[in-house]
Write a protein that holds these residues in place. Sequence first.
Motif: not given
Length: 187
Positions: A32-38, A173-187
């Motif tokens: 996220e920082v490398l590819l989308r950050g300032p 949406e970017g690369y950062a992983v949300p705090d809670a990733v329910p199974p199957g949510a980031r497929a």
Amino acid sequence: MAHIDLGNPLPGLPALLRFRPETARPLSDLAEVLLRGPGPLARGERELIASYVSVLNGCGFCAGTHGACAAVQLDEGMPLVERVHADPAAAPVPARLRALLRIAAAVQRGGGQVGAADVAAAREAGADDVEIHDTVLIAAAFCMYNRYVDGLGTPAPADPRAYLPMAERLVREGYAVPDAVPPGARA
């Protein structure tokens, strides 16, 4: 088929992030920082550097994903990405970006392969110290990501069109992983 049972049907890096969530956050945050950050490099340029290093490393998944991300964010789209992948010296990119791609290729061969002449050429072409730094770090990080993906034998879609939906999601949406990733949510 991956070398280990990842317990999910995802391709490439997403399969590994799902398999080992403890490492997913720092790896995703770095991307996220490398590819989308300032930073002074445009997001499309950063993705192009990442995809080019991935091509040099022979990592089809990362080359496909980040090539598609670059194409979505660059006015010239996939034709430019393909030309850079084939021959960055002949690709219609600014001299600054061409010099940074040479630095990225040197990093891919080994960190010690980046020489004072490479840095001087990048500066002469208009690159500043932050752009040079970020190029080296993107290239080094993608050597790691590529070896992670390929070292565990994760599958990669053979059809280049499969990378476009992934790229559109990453750009949105970017690369950062949300705090809670329910199974199957980031497929």
